[in-house]
Design a protein around this motif. Sequence first.
Motif, mmCIF file in Angstrom:
data_model
loop_
_atom_site.group_PDB
_atom_site.id
_atom_site.type_symbol
_atom_site.label_atom_id
_atom_site.label_comp_id
_atom_site.label_asym_id
_atom_site.label_seq_id
_atom_site.Cartn_x
_atom_site.Cartn_y
_atom_site.Cartn_z
ATOM 1 N N PHE A 54 14.718 4.540 -34.935
ATOM 2 C CA PHE A 54 15.097 3.844 -33.712
ATOM 3 C C PHE A 54 15.846 2.556 -34.037
ATOM 4 O O PHE A 54 16.850 2.231 -33.399
ATOM 5 N N THR A 55 15.367 1.850 -35.045
ATOM 6 C CA THR A 55 16.027 0.610 -35.457
ATOM 7 C C THR A 55 17.446 0.882 -35.933
ATOM 8 O O THR A 55 18.385 0.157 -35.574
ATOM 9 N N ALA A 56 17.630 1.927 -36.735
ATOM 10 C CA ALA A 56 18.963 2.272 -37.234
ATOM 11 C C ALA A 56 19.905 2.611 -36.078
ATOM 12 O O ALA A 56 21.078 2.203 -36.070
ATOM 13 N N ALA A 57 19.395 3.340 -35.086
ATOM 14 C CA ALA A 57 20.212 3.704 -33.931
ATOM 15 C C ALA A 57 20.545 2.478 -33.083
ATOM 16 O O ALA A 57 21.650 2.351 -32.542
ATOM 17 N N ASP A 58 19.589 1.565 -32.976
ATOM 18 C CA ASP A 58 19.799 0.320 -32.235
ATOM 19 C C ASP A 58 20.923 -0.493 -32.879
ATOM 20 O O ASP A 58 21.826 -0.994 -32.206
ATOM 21 N N ILE A 59 20.880 -0.625 -34.208
ATOM 22 C CA ILE A 59 21.912 -1.365 -34.930
ATOM 23 C C ILE A 59 23.275 -0.695 -34.746
ATOM 24 O O ILE A 59 24.292 -1.363 -34.546
ATOM 25 N N ALA B 235 22.183 8.355 -28.542
ATOM 26 C CA ALA B 235 21.622 9.657 -28.937
ATOM 27 C C ALA B 235 20.580 9.482 -30.037
ATOM 28 O O ALA B 235 19.540 10.147 -30.034
ATOM 29 N N GLY B 236 20.856 8.576 -30.972
ATOM 30 C CA GLY B 236 19.908 8.326 -32.052
ATOM 31 C C GLY B 236 18.607 7.733 -31.545
ATOM 32 O O GLY B 236 17.519 8.054 -32.044
ATOM 33 N N MET B 237 18.692 6.856 -30.547
ATOM 34 C CA MET B 237 17.479 6.286 -29.964
ATOM 35 C C MET B 237 16.644 7.374 -29.291
ATOM 36 O O MET B 237 15.424 7.435 -29.457
ATOM 37 N N LEU B 238 17.304 8.227 -28.523
ATOM 38 C CA LEU B 238 16.595 9.311 -27.838
ATOM 39 C C LEU B 238 15.890 10.229 -28.832
ATOM 40 O O LEU B 238 14.799 10.735 -28.558
ATOM 41 N N ALA B 239 16.515 10.429 -29.976
ATOM 42 C CA ALA B 239 15.943 11.317 -30.987
ATOM 43 C C ALA B 239 14.874 10.634 -31.835
ATOM 44 O O ALA B 239 14.207 11.302 -32.635
ATOM 45 N N SER B 240 14.690 9.321 -31.657
ATOM 46 C CA SER B 240 13.787 8.566 -32.545
ATOM 47 C C SER B 240 12.668 7.856 -31.793
ATOM 48 O O SER B 240 12.098 6.896 -32.316
ATOM 49 N N VAL B 241 12.367 8.305 -30.588
ATOM 50 C CA VAL B 241 11.266 7.694 -29.845
ATOM 51 C C VAL B 241 9.971 7.845 -30.651
ATOM 52 O O VAL B 241 9.686 8.916 -31.197
ATOM 53 N N GLN B 242 9.227 6.751 -30.742
ATOM 54 C CA GLN B 242 7.987 6.675 -31.518
ATOM 55 C C GLN B 242 8.227 6.726 -33.032
ATOM 56 O O GLN B 242 7.280 6.893 -33.797
#
Length: 252
Positions: free
Chosen positions: A154-159, A142-149
Amino acid sequence: MIEIPERKPVFTAKPPNPSRLADGVSDAIAAALFDGRISPGEPLPPEGEIAREFGVSKPIAREALRQLTAAGLIFTQQGKVARAKALSGESMDKIYGYAVRSSLKRLREANEMRRVVETGIARLAAERRDPEGLDIMRQGLAGMLASVQEPSGFTAADILFHLGLAVTTGNYMIRVHMESMRSVQREVSELFSRRATRSDADWRATIDRHQAIYDAIAVGDADLAEQKIREHFEAADIASLEVADKLKDAER
């Protein structure tokens, strides 16, 4: 005069080797921390009490506490008793951080380590499917989807996603090890996100790879989970190292 009751012994092991007394004391205290006899945040007995319980001198007890502090298992403040810390990968994360920022070679080595480690983690996660870990993985998606661009988010969601992957194994030591690799994950993710040509479709492809890993684990398919995480590393991590090569060339 009020009598203070004598504290019950906390540690069960005794130093086995007189030539390594501090090591024996630190091992016994660490065992008490790991098996829950001393909880995170709880104070350890005073230095003098530790010395009496083990039958060693105060300097030996002090050295044992110094070893545990250096290992990140306890924290101390001037004039106060030591307190237990929650087990985490903080100490190794700092070391890995220094290493991956020192040279491209060390980044490649750390990235290779991560690929080897996380492949096995993905298999075990699919076999265990701990609910807490699956929930953390969903939060990461969900964090990645909300952090595109938006690279930092995005990095925080990836971790967070990869931490969830470790938690899904139900193995606390694996969770700690994944925490210790946050610096590696951050460096790779940030390099990958710094590409000037990264398109919206590219961001979405990264999310899709993570979604495929989650889906395989959620249904308990260990072979598919391993396959999907290998594909993820091939597409994402190798690309990020290529970016690092270009950045290094540009600095020359």
